[in-house]
Each structure stands twice: as structure tokens, then as C-alpha cells.
Write a protein that holds these residues in place. Sequence first.
Motif, PDB file in Angstrom:
ATOM      1  N   ARG A 179      41.733  38.215  87.281  1.00 37.11           N
ATOM      2  CA  ARG A 179      41.018  37.336  86.357  1.00 37.11           C
ATOM      3  C   ARG A 179      39.535  37.687  86.362  1.00 37.11           C
ATOM      4  O   ARG A 179      39.010  38.199  87.351  1.00 37.11           O
ATOM      5  CB  ARG A 179      41.166  35.854  86.761  1.00 37.11           C
ATOM      6  CG  ARG A 179      42.576  35.300  86.691  1.00 37.11           C
ATOM      7  CD  ARG A 179      43.029  35.123  85.248  1.00 37.11           C
ATOM      8  NE  ARG A 179      44.322  34.448  85.168  1.00 37.11           N
ATOM      9  CZ  ARG A 179      45.491  35.042  85.258  1.00 37.11           C
ATOM     10  NH1 ARG A 179      45.541  36.356  85.480  1.00 37.11           N
ATOM     11  NH2 ARG A 179      46.617  34.356  85.171  1.00 37.11           N
ATOM     12  N   TYR A 182      34.142  33.079  84.844  1.00 40.22           N
ATOM     13  CA  TYR A 182      32.923  32.869  84.046  1.00 40.22           C
ATOM     14  C   TYR A 182      32.698  31.385  83.782  1.00 40.22           C
ATOM     15  O   TYR A 182      33.561  30.536  84.021  1.00 40.22           O
ATOM     16  CB  TYR A 182      33.013  33.630  82.718  1.00 40.22           C
ATOM     17  CG  TYR A 182      33.968  33.034  81.703  1.00 40.22           C
ATOM     18  CD1 TYR A 182      33.494  32.293  80.629  1.00 40.22           C
ATOM     19  CD2 TYR A 182      35.344  33.226  81.810  1.00 40.22           C
ATOM     20  CE1 TYR A 182      34.370  31.753  79.687  1.00 40.22           C
ATOM     21  CE2 TYR A 182      36.220  32.695  80.885  1.00 40.22           C
ATOM     22  CZ  TYR A 182      35.724  31.958  79.824  1.00 40.22           C
ATOM     23  OH  TYR A 182      36.594  31.409  78.902  1.00 40.22           O
ATOM     24  N   ALA A 186      32.851  33.041  76.760  1.00 41.85           N
ATOM     25  CA  ALA A 186      33.351  34.382  77.095  1.00 41.85           C
ATOM     26  C   ALA A 186      32.768  35.441  76.164  1.00 41.85           C
ATOM     27  O   ALA A 186      33.023  36.634  76.335  1.00 41.85           O
ATOM     28  CB  ALA A 186      34.876  34.399  77.008  1.00 41.85           C
ATOM     29  N   VAL A 224      32.364  38.737  78.733  1.00 42.48           N
ATOM     30  CA  VAL A 224      33.477  38.534  79.663  1.00 42.48           C
ATOM     31  C   VAL A 224      34.735  39.206  79.122  1.00 42.48           C
ATOM     32  O   VAL A 224      35.517  39.792  79.876  1.00 42.48           O
ATOM     33  CB  VAL A 224      33.705  37.031  79.890  1.00 42.48           C
ATOM     34  CG1 VAL A 224      35.044  36.775  80.578  1.00 42.48           C
ATOM     35  CG2 VAL A 224      32.558  36.450  80.729  1.00 42.48           C
ATOM     36  N   ARG A 225      34.918  39.147  77.825  1.00 43.86           N
ATOM     37  CA  ARG A 225      36.077  39.828  77.227  1.00 43.86           C
ATOM     38  C   ARG A 225      35.990  41.340  77.466  1.00 43.86           C
ATOM     39  O   ARG A 225      37.003  42.013  77.692  1.00 43.86           O
ATOM     40  CB  ARG A 225      36.161  39.530  75.729  1.00 43.86           C
ATOM     41  CG  ARG A 225      36.349  38.061  75.407  1.00 43.86           C
ATOM     42  CD  ARG A 225      36.450  37.838  73.896  1.00 43.86           C
ATOM     43  NE  ARG A 225      36.265  36.452  73.555  1.00 43.86           N
ATOM     44  CZ  ARG A 225      37.212  35.515  73.615  1.00 43.86           C
ATOM     45  NH1 ARG A 225      38.438  35.860  73.989  1.00 43.86           N
ATOM     46  NH2 ARG A 225      36.942  34.264  73.291  1.00 43.86           N
ATOM     47  N   GLN A 228      36.955  42.001  80.981  1.00 42.83           N
ATOM     48  CA  GLN A 228      38.408  41.851  81.052  1.00 42.83           C
ATOM     49  C   GLN A 228      39.097  43.138  80.583  1.00 42.83           C
ATOM     50  O   GLN A 228      40.020  43.645  81.236  1.00 42.83           O
ATOM     51  CB  GLN A 228      38.818  40.667  80.182  1.00 42.83           C
ATOM     52  CG  GLN A 228      40.304  40.414  80.090  1.00 42.83           C
ATOM     53  CD  GLN A 228      40.614  39.334  79.044  1.00 42.83           C
ATOM     54  OE1 GLN A 228      39.729  38.813  78.362  1.00 42.83           O
ATOM     55  NE2 GLN A 228      41.888  38.998  78.927  1.00 42.83           N
ATOM     56  N   ARG A 241      41.312  35.712  81.838  1.00 39.35           N
ATOM     57  CA  ARG A 241      40.008  35.075  82.019  1.00 39.35           C
ATOM     58  C   ARG A 241      40.196  33.750  82.757  1.00 39.35           C
ATOM     59  O   ARG A 241      41.205  33.067  82.576  1.00 39.35           O
ATOM     60  CB  ARG A 241      39.332  34.828  80.675  1.00 39.35           C
ATOM     61  CG  ARG A 241      39.027  36.101  79.887  1.00 39.35           C
ATOM     62  CD  ARG A 241      38.224  35.784  78.619  1.00 39.35           C
ATOM     63  NE  ARG A 241      38.931  34.878  77.722  1.00 39.35           N
ATOM     64  CZ  ARG A 241      39.829  35.248  76.828  1.00 39.35           C
ATOM     65  NH1 ARG A 241      40.167  36.533  76.729  1.00 39.35           N
ATOM     66  NH2 ARG A 241      40.405  34.366  76.039  1.00 39.35           N
ATOM     67  N   ARG A 243      37.963  30.446  83.140  1.00 41.52           N
ATOM     68  CA  ARG A 243      36.742  29.676  82.835  1.00 41.52           C
ATOM     69  C   ARG A 243      36.601  28.564  83.868  1.00 41.52           C
ATOM     70  O   ARG A 243      37.407  27.644  83.932  1.00 41.52           O
ATOM     71  CB  ARG A 243      36.808  29.090  81.429  1.00 41.52           C
ATOM     72  CG  ARG A 243      35.506  28.418  80.978  1.00 41.52           C
ATOM     73  CD  ARG A 243      35.622  27.954  79.530  1.00 41.52           C
ATOM     74  NE  ARG A 243      34.368  27.471  78.999  1.00 41.52           N
ATOM     75  CZ  ARG A 243      33.935  26.209  79.093  1.00 41.52           C
ATOM     76  NH1 ARG A 243      34.694  25.294  79.706  1.00 41.52           N
ATOM     77  NH2 ARG A 243      32.775  25.855  78.574  1.00 41.52           N
TER      78      ARG A 243
END
Length: 311
Positions: A179, A182, A186, A224-225, A228, A241, A243
Motif C-alpha cells: 500500500r 497518504y 491522492a 500518490v497514484r 502506487q 492506496r 488513506r
Amino acid sequence: MTEPELVTQIHPLAQPALIVLAGATGDLGHRIAQHLLQRGARVRALVRPGNTKPAVETLRQQGATIVEVDFNDVGALTYACVDAACVVSAVSGLRDVIVDLQTRLLDAAVAAGVPRFIPSDYSIDFTKLPTGSNRNLDLRREFGQRLDGAPIAATSILNGMFMDLLTEQAPMVLFGVRRVLYWGSADQPLDFTTIANTAAFTAAAALDATTPRYLRVAGEVATVRGLQAAATTVTGRRFGRLRAGSLWLLKLMIQATRRLAPAPDEVFPPWQGMQYLHNMFTGAPKLAPLDNARYPEIRWTPLREVLATVP
């Protein structure tokens, strides 16, 4: 006397630039020294008396001049700065280092007639952050104000989060559970740069007499994507992800952690790293415009190469 000898006497061959470096035994400072030497510069590394770190002998063998100096003695520092084209600081610490020690180093550089100074900033753009949002960056802002009032040209290197920390002290990428952790959005662009790239850029800037007050670089700008996707690519296993909550919740967590475990004498207590992440995810200290192209010989390391080093 031959003509070449006569020309040499009239126009002595210029010596390579001398760079005085404080903090050369730390990770970043050691790398800066090595890049300066690779570029042909003369490096005078200032170390505390009795410093026995392996980096001292390594730098000496690589061609740097090691000067033991009392960092509390402006007179001794001034003598150590004589003939330098630039003083570069890569020291790490709290007020006694970032503000007090660097002020003495600055006073010495001015007294010695050094034309340029690079402070130990190496961070997100703290000039865009409100006072109180990040203790360590507040100290850099405070010293920066002193630097701006000094009769010397200054250049701060701003480079975003050290990419190397993603797999160490700031584990946003959680390999065990696959994961990316964040807060907030994201889709917020984040700046990352490796320590090695930061050192290479700083060395180039130290030898460049035309640098402006601030230079901003990012080895990669990613959301963040994007993190990932990079983790998924390098591992061949799908990452999701995670959160942890809103930025408001993160701020409350920082306040609670600082109250329960203040650790005022630690440079990087847990709440300090949380402050840094909060700053980044607000988007306020986003680096722009980027100066990556200023020294085209530098190859910027992408995130995927750093993430691929995790066993």
C-alpha cells in the motif's frame, strides 16, 4: 625564455576554484565533496578537532584538504575560508547548528571576502510555508533572513523530500502490505529528489558564479497514484492506496504526538517527519519553476529505481 613561459608569467594559469565545505562528514556533505572533486574543484573540508569518522580519511585520500577548526571561533573560521570561491554548508542540527553555527560561518565567509554562500537548506520550499508549520524549516527561514542581510551572494538549493527516505525513515510505500500511505488527496503532486542528485546539483551550483538566490529541483514529481504505479511496476505485484485520513486529522496527530513525545533535542523526532508530510500534502511548498535543466550533465534518478532497491 620561450613564448609559452612568458605568457604563463604574465597570465598565471588559473587554479581550480576552492570550495570550503562544512558538514563534509555527513551523508549529503560527503557526496557534495566527492562531486566537487570530480568536477576538478579544490575542496577544503572543515571538521571539528578530533573528528575520527571514516569519511575524513576517505576525503583526504580523494584529494580534499581536511582542516580541523573550532566552529565556535569566528577568527579560526575566517582563516579557514580565505581564498574560497564559495562556502557550502551541509550541516545538520537544531538552532545551535542551523542558526548559530551557520551565522558564525557566514560571518567568517564575509570577513574572508568569500563572494558566495550556499546554506544547509536542501528541503521543500519553506519560503511558502507559514511560521510554526515545521520547526526545522522555521530555523532555515530564520537563518535565511540573516543571510539575506549579509553582504554576500547566497543560493539556497531546494529539492523536495529525499527520495531515499521513502524506503527508510518516511515509509510512505509500505512493501509488506503493498500500500501507499497518504493523507488528504491522492492527486497532490509531490517533489522527490535523491540525496545523490541533490549533492551533484549542489556541487555544480557551488562552481557556478551566476546562480540566483534560489534553485529548485525535483528528480521526479509524483502523486500518490504515481507512487502506487511505480511500486507496482518494480515489484510486479499490485499496490493499493491507504488513506490515513484528512490533513486536519494529521495536524491533530502531530499536536498529540508532540505533546506526548516532545523530544525537543532530537533533530528528527516522529512529529517532525509528520510535519514534513503535512506540508507536502497541502501543496503549499510545491517547487516551481524547476531548474533541473540548468546543468544538463546531471541524470535525474526516477522513483522506480529507488523503489527497486528494496529487497
